[in-house]
Design an enzyme around this catalytic site. Structure first.
Site, mmCIF file in Angstrom:
data_model
loop_
_atom_site.group_PDB
_atom_site.id
_atom_site.type_symbol
_atom_site.label_atom_id
_atom_site.label_comp_id
_atom_site.label_asym_id
_atom_site.label_seq_id
_atom_site.Cartn_x
_atom_site.Cartn_y
_atom_site.Cartn_z
ATOM 1 N N PRO A 11 0.802 -1.224 0.000
ATOM 2 C CA PRO A 11 0.000 0.000 0.000
ATOM 3 C C PRO A 11 0.837 1.278 0.000
ATOM 4 O O PRO A 11 1.879 1.354 0.644
ATOM 5 C CB PRO A 11 -0.825 -0.108 1.289
ATOM 6 C CG PRO A 11 -0.069 -1.040 2.157
ATOM 7 C CD PRO A 11 0.620 -1.999 1.232
ATOM 8 N N ASN A 12 0.350 2.222 -0.760
ATOM 9 C CA ASN A 12 0.898 3.576 -0.874
ATOM 10 C C ASN A 12 2.209 3.660 -1.642
ATOM 11 O O ASN A 12 2.707 4.757 -1.869
ATOM 12 C CB ASN A 12 1.048 4.234 0.503
ATOM 13 C CG ASN A 12 -0.284 4.451 1.158
ATOM 14 O OD1 ASN A 12 -1.206 4.976 0.542
ATOM 15 N ND2 ASN A 12 -0.412 4.026 2.404
ATOM 16 N N ARG A 19 4.706 11.450 -2.104
ATOM 17 C CA ARG A 19 4.376 11.533 -0.678
ATOM 18 C C ARG A 19 5.630 11.456 0.177
ATOM 19 O O ARG A 19 6.547 10.703 -0.122
ATOM 20 C CB ARG A 19 3.395 10.429 -0.279
ATOM 21 C CG ARG A 19 4.011 9.052 -0.153
ATOM 22 C CD ARG A 19 2.983 7.981 0.226
ATOM 23 N NE ARG A 19 2.946 7.673 1.625
ATOM 24 C CZ ARG A 19 3.534 6.607 2.171
ATOM 25 N NH1 ARG A 19 4.208 5.754 1.443
ATOM 26 N NH2 ARG A 19 3.439 6.400 3.463
ATOM 27 N N TYR A 24 10.880 9.077 1.848
ATOM 28 C CA TYR A 24 10.918 8.046 0.801
ATOM 29 C C TYR A 24 11.666 8.456 -0.461
ATOM 30 O O TYR A 24 11.892 7.621 -1.336
ATOM 31 C CB TYR A 24 9.488 7.629 0.437
ATOM 32 C CG TYR A 24 8.746 7.041 1.611
ATOM 33 C CD1 TYR A 24 9.102 5.807 2.133
ATOM 34 C CD2 TYR A 24 7.697 7.729 2.211
ATOM 35 C CE1 TYR A 24 8.430 5.264 3.211
ATOM 36 C CE2 TYR A 24 7.020 7.199 3.293
ATOM 37 C CZ TYR A 24 7.389 5.973 3.792
ATOM 38 O OH TYR A 24 6.728 5.436 4.872
ATOM 39 N N ASN A 75 7.824 -5.367 -0.258
ATOM 40 C CA ASN A 75 7.670 -4.186 0.581
ATOM 41 C C ASN A 75 6.189 -4.138 0.921
ATOM 42 O O ASN A 75 5.368 -3.696 0.112
ATOM 43 C CB ASN A 75 8.117 -2.913 -0.140
ATOM 44 C CG ASN A 75 8.072 -1.702 0.768
ATOM 45 O OD1 ASN A 75 7.342 -1.685 1.750
ATOM 46 N ND2 ASN A 75 8.842 -0.684 0.423
ATOM 47 N N ALA A 78 2.568 -0.627 5.296
ATOM 48 C CA ALA A 78 1.942 -0.674 6.615
ATOM 49 C C ALA A 78 1.464 -2.080 7.001
ATOM 50 O O ALA A 78 1.396 -2.404 8.188
ATOM 51 C CB ALA A 78 0.769 0.298 6.675
ATOM 52 N N HIS A 81 3.208 -4.408 9.687
ATOM 53 C CA HIS A 81 3.081 -4.270 11.129
ATOM 54 C C HIS A 81 1.864 -4.958 11.729
ATOM 55 O O HIS A 81 1.795 -5.099 12.944
ATOM 56 C CB HIS A 81 3.078 -2.785 11.496
ATOM 57 C CG HIS A 81 4.152 -2.028 10.784
ATOM 58 N ND1 HIS A 81 5.502 -2.265 10.980
ATOM 59 C CD2 HIS A 81 4.084 -1.078 9.811
ATOM 60 C CE1 HIS A 81 6.205 -1.476 10.190
ATOM 61 N NE2 HIS A 81 5.367 -0.745 9.472
ATOM 62 N N ASP A 88 0.600 -15.241 6.911
ATOM 63 C CA ASP A 88 0.209 -16.619 6.623
ATOM 64 C C ASP A 88 0.400 -16.963 5.149
ATOM 65 O O ASP A 88 0.807 -18.080 4.816
ATOM 66 C CB ASP A 88 -1.240 -16.861 7.046
ATOM 67 C CG ASP A 88 -1.424 -16.872 8.564
ATOM 68 O OD1 ASP A 88 -0.416 -16.902 9.297
ATOM 69 O OD2 ASP A 88 -2.589 -16.834 9.009
ATOM 70 N N GLU A 99 11.902 -9.219 2.984
ATOM 71 C CA GLU A 99 11.148 -8.024 3.370
ATOM 72 C C GLU A 99 12.035 -6.799 3.150
ATOM 73 O O GLU A 99 13.174 -6.768 3.604
ATOM 74 C CB GLU A 99 10.767 -8.149 4.849
ATOM 75 C CG GLU A 99 10.100 -6.955 5.446
ATOM 76 C CD GLU A 99 9.864 -7.117 6.949
ATOM 77 O OE1 GLU A 99 9.537 -6.094 7.567
ATOM 78 O OE2 GLU A 99 10.013 -8.224 7.500
ATOM 79 N N HIS A 101 12.180 -2.387 3.099
ATOM 80 C CA HIS A 101 11.603 -1.079 3.420
ATOM 81 C C HIS A 101 12.561 0.001 2.933
ATOM 82 O O HIS A 101 13.771 -0.112 3.142
ATOM 83 C CB HIS A 101 11.366 -0.927 4.922
ATOM 84 C CG HIS A 101 10.432 -1.948 5.461
ATOM 85 N ND1 HIS A 101 9.076 -1.868 5.273
ATOM 86 C CD2 HIS A 101 10.669 -3.107 6.115
ATOM 87 C CE1 HIS A 101 8.506 -2.927 5.819
ATOM 88 N NE2 HIS A 101 9.453 -3.702 6.325
ATOM 89 N N ILE A 102 12.037 1.019 2.315
ATOM 90 C CA ILE A 102 12.846 2.115 1.785
ATOM 91 C C ILE A 102 13.484 2.899 2.929
ATOM 92 O O ILE A 102 14.665 3.217 2.889
ATOM 93 C CB ILE A 102 11.987 3.018 0.880
ATOM 94 C CG1 ILE A 102 11.601 2.236 -0.384
ATOM 95 C CG2 ILE A 102 12.717 4.312 0.539
ATOM 96 C CD1 ILE A 102 10.556 2.905 -1.248
ATOM 97 N N SER A 103 12.702 3.191 3.944
ATOM 98 C CA SER A 103 13.220 3.942 5.089
ATOM 99 C C SER A 103 13.736 2.971 6.153
ATOM 100 O O SER A 103 13.445 1.778 6.122
ATOM 101 C CB SER A 103 12.115 4.816 5.690
ATOM 102 O OG SER A 103 11.117 4.017 6.292
ATOM 103 N N ARG A 108 12.085 5.325 13.076
ATOM 104 C CA ARG A 108 10.789 5.995 12.948
ATOM 105 C C ARG A 108 9.906 5.675 14.148
ATOM 106 O O ARG A 108 10.389 5.212 15.185
ATOM 107 C CB ARG A 108 10.156 5.579 11.622
ATOM 108 C CG ARG A 108 11.054 6.021 10.432
ATOM 109 C CD ARG A 108 10.449 5.764 9.112
ATOM 110 N NE ARG A 108 9.222 6.541 8.961
ATOM 111 C CZ ARG A 108 8.311 6.289 8.036
ATOM 112 N NH1 ARG A 108 8.488 5.296 7.169
ATOM 113 N NH2 ARG A 108 7.228 7.019 7.944
ATOM 114 N N ARG A 112 6.342 1.089 13.986
ATOM 115 C CA ARG A 112 7.001 0.569 12.781
ATOM 116 C C ARG A 112 8.152 -0.389 13.112
ATOM 117 O O ARG A 112 8.707 -1.016 12.231
ATOM 118 C CB ARG A 112 7.531 1.721 11.918
ATOM 119 C CG ARG A 112 6.441 2.606 11.370
ATOM 120 C CD ARG A 112 7.016 3.658 10.440
ATOM 121 N NE ARG A 112 6.082 4.712 10.178
ATOM 122 C CZ ARG A 112 5.133 4.680 9.251
ATOM 123 N NH1 ARG A 112 4.998 3.622 8.490
ATOM 124 N NH2 ARG A 112 4.314 5.708 9.080
#
Length: 146
Positions: A11-12, A19, A24, A75, A78, A81, A88, A99, A101-103, A108, A112
């Site tokens: 998402p996003n 954004r 990001y 990625n 959200a 978390h 599953d 997994e 993550h950009i940040s 943070r 997170r």
């Protein structure tokens, strides 16, 4: 099973470059996908790309990866978390998933810092921007492209 690795954006991530640029960066999802494609060509592996803001669509895609992909770079945004459903699906897929993550999620907000998917992933890369995807693909290709 094919020689395919799936790149999955949650998402996003379709909003990258628009954004929270301070967190990001300015690269769009298409920019990142182009970088990944160049690296995939360089290391001679096949990749496909999937993005969804919907938890159910991500779960379905992960399930489908079981039969068609050697591994996945995920990625989960959200959903990292709190999505037990995605956790599953990763477990059921029985393929290595890294997994990404950009940040740096550990610099943070405290919520997170928890990843419910980490225990079923082969590893986690965070804080290196779009290079995290490249690193994950290289690891998958070197370790799991038999």
């Amino acid at each position: 099973m094919s020689n395919l690795f799936s790149i999955i954006h949650g998402p996003n991530l379709n909003m990258l470059g628009k954004r929270e640029i301070g967190i990001y960066g300015k690269e769009t999802m298409d920019d990142i996908n182009a970088e990944i494609n160049r690296e995939a060509d360089r290391i001679d592996v096949a990749v496909d790309f999937f993005q969804s803001n919907s938890e159910g669509e991500l779960v379905t895609h992960m399930q489908q990866c079981r039969e068609r992909a050697k591994g996945a770079v995920l990625n989960a945004g959200a959903y990292t978390h709190y999505s037990i459903a995605l956790r599953d699906a990763i477990s059921a897929a029985q393929i290595p998933v890294i997994e990404v993550h950009i940040s740096n999620v550990y610099k943070r907000e405290s919520f997170r810092h928890v990843s419910v998917i980490a225990p079923v992933c082969a590893g986690q890369i965070c804080g290196f921007g779009s290079q995290g995807y490249i690193l994950a693909l290289k690891v998958l290709a070197e370790k799991f492209d038999i």
